[in-house]
Design a protein around this motif. Structure first.
Motif, mmCIF file in Angstrom:
data_model
loop_
_atom_site.group_PDB
_atom_site.id
_atom_site.type_symbol
_atom_site.label_atom_id
_atom_site.label_comp_id
_atom_site.label_asym_id
_atom_site.label_seq_id
_atom_site.Cartn_x
_atom_site.Cartn_y
_atom_site.Cartn_z
ATOM 1 N N ILE A 110 0.824 -1.216 0.000
ATOM 2 C CA ILE A 110 0.000 0.000 0.000
ATOM 3 C C ILE A 110 0.855 1.263 0.000
ATOM 4 N N PRO A 111 1.884 1.365 0.853
ATOM 5 C CA PRO A 111 2.710 2.581 0.808
ATOM 6 C C PRO A 111 3.412 2.773 -0.544
ATOM 7 N N ILE B 146 1.391 6.671 -6.928
ATOM 8 C CA ILE B 146 0.217 7.452 -7.325
ATOM 9 C C ILE B 146 0.420 8.934 -7.024
ATOM 10 N N ALA B 147 0.925 9.245 -5.822
ATOM 11 C CA ALA B 147 1.158 10.650 -5.467
ATOM 12 C C ALA B 147 2.201 11.281 -6.388
ATOM 13 N N LEU B 148 3.236 10.532 -6.725
ATOM 14 C CA LEU B 148 4.263 11.040 -7.627
ATOM 15 C C LEU B 148 3.683 11.288 -9.018
ATOM 16 N N PHE B 149 2.921 10.341 -9.509
ATOM 17 C CA PHE B 149 2.302 10.483 -10.833
ATOM 18 C C PHE B 149 1.357 11.687 -10.876
ATOM 19 N N LEU B 150 0.484 11.788 -9.870
ATOM 20 C CA LEU B 150 -0.465 12.909 -9.836
ATOM 21 C C LEU B 150 0.255 14.250 -9.740
ATOM 22 N N SER B 151 1.280 14.316 -8.917
ATOM 23 C CA SER B 151 2.013 15.575 -8.744
ATOM 24 C C SER B 151 2.701 16.028 -10.024
ATOM 25 N N ILE B 152 3.291 15.088 -10.740
ATOM 26 C CA ILE B 152 4.043 15.449 -11.945
ATOM 27 C C ILE B 152 3.128 15.618 -13.153
ATOM 28 N N SER C 265 1.463 19.164 -12.665
ATOM 29 C CA SER C 265 2.653 19.742 -13.324
ATOM 30 C C SER C 265 3.628 20.399 -12.338
ATOM 31 N N LEU C 266 3.849 19.729 -11.225
ATOM 32 C CA LEU C 266 4.793 20.246 -10.228
ATOM 33 C C LEU C 266 6.210 19.797 -10.581
ATOM 34 N N ALA C 267 7.187 20.470 -10.021
ATOM 35 C CA ALA C 267 8.594 20.110 -10.232
ATOM 36 C C ALA C 267 8.847 18.718 -9.634
ATOM 37 N N GLN C 268 9.832 18.026 -10.178
ATOM 38 C CA GLN C 268 10.117 16.663 -9.718
ATOM 39 C C GLN C 268 10.503 16.628 -8.245
ATOM 40 N N SER C 269 11.318 17.578 -7.814
ATOM 41 C CA SER C 269 11.747 17.577 -6.412
ATOM 42 C C SER C 269 10.556 17.817 -5.475
ATOM 43 N N LEU C 270 9.672 18.739 -5.836
ATOM 44 C CA LEU C 270 8.483 18.992 -5.025
ATOM 45 C C LEU C 270 7.546 17.784 -5.050
ATOM 46 N N SER C 271 7.411 17.151 -6.203
ATOM 47 C CA SER C 271 6.578 15.953 -6.336
ATOM 48 C C SER C 271 7.115 14.820 -5.473
ATOM 49 N N SER D 103 5.180 13.140 -2.320
ATOM 50 C CA SER D 103 4.993 11.688 -2.274
ATOM 51 C C SER D 103 5.486 11.107 -0.956
ATOM 52 N N LEU D 104 6.619 11.580 -0.487
ATOM 53 C CA LEU D 104 7.147 11.109 0.799
ATOM 54 C C LEU D 104 6.254 11.540 1.954
ATOM 55 N N ILE D 105 5.693 12.731 1.865
ATOM 56 C CA ILE D 105 4.774 13.201 2.904
ATOM 57 C C ILE D 105 3.514 12.318 2.934
ATOM 58 N N VAL D 106 3.009 11.952 1.763
ATOM 59 C CA VAL D 106 1.831 11.076 1.684
ATOM 60 C C VAL D 106 2.125 9.739 2.360
ATOM 61 N N VAL D 107 3.286 9.171 2.091
ATOM 62 C CA VAL D 107 3.654 7.888 2.703
ATOM 63 C C VAL D 107 3.841 8.052 4.215
ATOM 64 N N ALA D 108 4.461 9.154 4.624
ATOM 65 C CA ALA D 108 4.640 9.408 6.057
ATOM 66 C C ALA D 108 3.288 9.536 6.763
ATOM 67 N N LEU D 109 2.336 10.208 6.133
ATOM 68 C CA LEU D 109 0.988 10.323 6.703
ATOM 69 C C LEU D 109 0.317 8.953 6.805
ATOM 70 N N TYR D 110 0.511 8.116 5.789
ATOM 71 C CA TYR D 110 -0.040 6.768 5.820
ATOM 72 C C TYR D 110 0.517 5.989 7.022
ATOM 73 N N TYR D 111 1.835 6.037 7.212
ATOM 74 C CA TYR D 111 2.440 5.320 8.339
ATOM 75 C C TYR D 111 1.994 5.905 9.676
ATOM 76 N N PHE D 112 1.798 7.213 9.731
ATOM 77 C CA PHE D 112 1.305 7.836 10.956
ATOM 78 C C PHE D 112 -0.105 7.329 11.268
ATOM 79 N N LEU D 113 -0.969 7.288 10.268
ATOM 80 C CA LEU D 113 -2.329 6.767 10.465
ATOM 81 C C LEU D 113 -2.299 5.289 10.850
#
Length: 143
Positions: A84-85, A91-97, A101-107, A111-121
């Motif tokens: 799942i992570p 998915i978050a990386l694909f949607l962001s880019i 149309s966000l920059a790769q580094s921001l995307s 994506s890492l923040i989304v995964v961190a939130l998942y692990y926190f939940l």
């Protein structure tokens, strides 16, 4: 016929009214590799597992046990902890880019923040998850 189970050897370290705590040594697959001597000891660590049992009085601190968990539950744990992570990250990386149309580094950061939130939940749902993943005692090792 018994359901396929994953077995692990452990030692009783604590007794309570309706459960015992068993310490197991968690090993990665590299632990059995012929080159393990060249690796660090980071592939092994101790875990404590609570096992509910009605027969607490039959176990003493220091007793060695074989504990089991259903293979299906083991696969479910792998799915929850790794698959799942990974899907969320992709998915978050694909949607962001592609979509936003966000920059790769921001995307990548998002994506890492989304995964961190998942692990926190997941961490916050610990009580709910611990009820789903029940270990059982197969046998007491008598030496």
């Amino acid at each position: 016929m018994r359901e396929d189970c994953i077995e692990q050897k452990g030692i009783v370290i604590k007794k309570q009214e309706d459960k015992i705590t068993v310490k197991i040594e968690q090993k990665s697959t590299c632990a059995s590799c012929h080159a393990r001597g060249a690796c660090t000891s980071l592939d092994k660590k101790d875990k404590e597992i609570d096992i509910k049992t009605k027969d607490v009085e039959n176990y003493n601190i220091g007793d060695e046990l074989i504990i089991t968990i259903s293979t299906k539950l083991g696969l479910k744990a792998v799915f929850i902890a790794f698959i799942i992570p990974l899907l969320l990250l992709v998915i978050a990386l694909f949607l962001s880019i592609k979509i936003f149309s966000l920059a790769q580094s921001l995307s990548a950061f998002i994506s890492l923040i989304v995964v961190a939130l998942y692990y926190f939940l997941l961490y916050k749902q610990n009580l709910f998850l611990s009820k789903q993943f029940n270990f059982s005692i197969k046998e007491k090792i008598i030496e």
